[in-house]
Each structure stands twice: as structure tokens, then as C-alpha cells.
Scaffold this motif. Structure first.
Motif, PDB file in Angstrom:
ATOM      1  N   LEU A   1       0.802  -1.221   0.000  1.00 44.51           N
ATOM      2  CA  LEU A   1       0.000   0.000   0.000  1.00 44.51           C
ATOM      3  C   LEU A   1       0.836   1.271   0.000  1.00 44.51           C
ATOM      4  O   LEU A   1       0.302   2.366  -0.205  1.00 44.51           O
ATOM      5  N   ASN A   2       2.151   1.152   0.201  1.00 39.88           N
ATOM      6  CA  ASN A   2       3.024   2.322   0.138  1.00 39.88           C
ATOM      7  C   ASN A   2       3.492   2.638  -1.276  1.00 39.88           C
ATOM      8  O   ASN A   2       4.122   3.659  -1.491  1.00 39.88           O
ATOM      9  N   HIS A   3       3.211   1.782  -2.242  1.00 40.50           N
ATOM     10  CA  HIS A   3       3.596   2.047  -3.629  1.00 40.50           C
ATOM     11  C   HIS A   3       2.514   2.881  -4.311  1.00 40.50           C
ATOM     12  O   HIS A   3       1.317   2.642  -4.132  1.00 40.50           O
ATOM     13  N   GLU A   4       2.958   3.847  -5.095  1.00 44.33           N
ATOM     14  CA  GLU A   4       2.055   4.853  -5.659  1.00 44.33           C
ATOM     15  C   GLU A   4       0.875   4.268  -6.440  1.00 44.33           C
ATOM     16  O   GLU A   4      -0.269   4.669  -6.240  1.00 44.33           O
ATOM     17  N   GLY A   5       1.130   3.340  -7.334  1.00 40.88           N
ATOM     18  CA  GLY A   5       0.042   2.767  -8.130  1.00 40.88           C
ATOM     19  C   GLY A   5      -1.002   2.088  -7.264  1.00 40.88           C
ATOM     20  O   GLY A   5      -2.206   2.186  -7.510  1.00 40.88           O
ATOM     21  N   ASN A   6      -0.538   1.397  -6.230  1.00 42.11           N
ATOM     22  CA  ASN A   6      -1.454   0.720  -5.311  1.00 42.11           C
ATOM     23  C   ASN A   6      -2.243   1.719  -4.477  1.00 42.11           C
ATOM     24  O   ASN A   6      -3.446   1.542  -4.263  1.00 42.11           O
ATOM     25  N   ARG A   7      -1.572   2.764  -4.008  1.00 39.31           N
ATOM     26  CA  ARG A   7      -2.265   3.804  -3.229  1.00 39.31           C
ATOM     27  C   ARG A   7      -3.359   4.464  -4.055  1.00 39.31           C
ATOM     28  O   ARG A   7      -4.467   4.697  -3.571  1.00 39.31           O
ATOM     29  N   ILE A   8      -3.042   4.764  -5.308  1.00 33.81           N
ATOM     30  CA  ILE A   8      -4.027   5.425  -6.167  1.00 33.81           C
ATOM     31  C   ILE A   8      -5.232   4.515  -6.386  1.00 33.81           C
ATOM     32  O   ILE A   8      -6.375   4.948  -6.259  1.00 33.81           O
ATOM     33  N   GLN A   9      -4.973   3.237  -6.709  1.00 29.84           N
ATOM     34  CA  GLN A   9      -6.107   2.346  -6.925  1.00 29.84           C
ATOM     35  C   GLN A   9      -6.918   2.175  -5.651  1.00 29.84           C
ATOM     36  O   GLN A   9      -8.147   2.163  -5.700  1.00 29.84           O
TER      37      GLN A   9
END
Length: 159
Positions: A114-122
Motif C-alpha cells: 500500500l506504500n507504492h504509488e500505483g497501489n495507493r491510487i487504486q
């Protein structure tokens, strides 16, 4: 609009103009072009080379970031429903299992995911992305319950 078929046929991800006239689009992760193709052909394919859960998380997050910015967010902003086949939830499940197999703490892995940008955005769009799936599930539940409630049994109970 089927993003998978479009990508396979056109060898690129669609732009908003490609699906603007549709009410629903269907996406898949990993995609079949670009980063997604590398994930499919190298990272998750049994090539004899192994990639850590961290590498897989990074690859999927980058793929997700591109899909969210290029397809999903523009679709949602234009009132187009998005149905995702595999998504962040699949990453949480699969990478959690892989991490556990590698002896990692699953809570730490989920935090890392959840700290990775793509995952946070989704994740921030989760409610919008869950709505079409919930509507489909409600429809099938209602249809199935109505069908079974009104159906006549053609097989005797003693059979």
C-alpha cells in the motif's frame, strides 16, 4: 469496451478517445502490453528465474499506476463504469502468500504494497471500482434466487 482485446489487437493501451462512447470498460492486470507483458512473460512465468515478492509488488504497482492514470481515472471522470479483472485485492492476496512462503511478515508486506504509488491510487478509488462488481453480484444473486424459487424440479427427490 474490452481493454484486453483492444490492447492485443492494437499493440497499445487505449486512450480515452478509444472508449469515451462506452458505458462500461473491462480491464485486466497484468495487461498484455508494455509493463503487463513483462510481468506475464518474465516475472510470473515459470522461466526458472525467481523474483522476490518486493520485485513483484513494484512491477504490479507500476503497471497499476499506468492503467489508473491512462484508463481507469479518465473513465471514472467521464462516468464510465470500470470492471477490473484482478486488481489491488489480487496483489494483496498473491503477494501476501508469496511473502509468507518466503518467511516475511504478512502485515509488513501489505503495508509495503500500500506504500507504492500505483497501489495507493487504486486503493483511493476502491469504492468507485467496487460498485459495478457489487451491482453484477446483486443482479446474479437476485436472478439465481428467483430462478431457484420458481423452478420446477425435473429430478425426483429420491433420485
Amino acid at each position: 469496451f474490452d481493454v484486453v482485446s483492444f490492447s492485443k489487437e492494437n499493440k497499445r493501451l487505449p486512450e480515452l478517445t478509444d472508449f469515451l462512447n462506452y458505458e462500461i470498460i473491462i480491464t485486466a492486470e497484468p495487461s498484455y502490453i508494455g509493463i503487463g507483458q513483462i510481468i506475464r512473460e518474465e516475472i510470473v512465468f515459470n522461466s526458472g528465474r525467481t523474483y522476490s515478492f518486493q520485485s513483484q509488488i513494484e512491477a504490479y504497482s507500476l503497471e497499476r499506476l499506468v492503467l489508473m492514470k491512462r484508463i481507469v481515472i479518465p473513465a471514472l471522470k467521464n462516468n464510465i463504469s470500470v470492471i477490473q479483472i484482478r486488481s489491488l485485492l489480487a496483489t494483496l492476496a498473491y503477494q501476501g502468500i508469496k511473502a509468507k512462503e518466503e518467511g516475511k511478515d504478512i502485515d509488513l508486506v501489505w503495508h509495503t504494497i500500500l506504500n507504492h504509488e500505483g497501489n495507493r491510487i487504486q486503493f483511493s478509488y476502491f469504492e468507485n471500482l467496487a460498485k459495478p462488481i457489487l451491482e453484477i453480484l446483486k443482479y446474479f444473486y437476485f436472478y439465481t434466487c428467483s430462478f431457484h424459487k420458481n423452478a420446477k424440479h425435473s429430478v425426483p427427490r429420491n433420485a
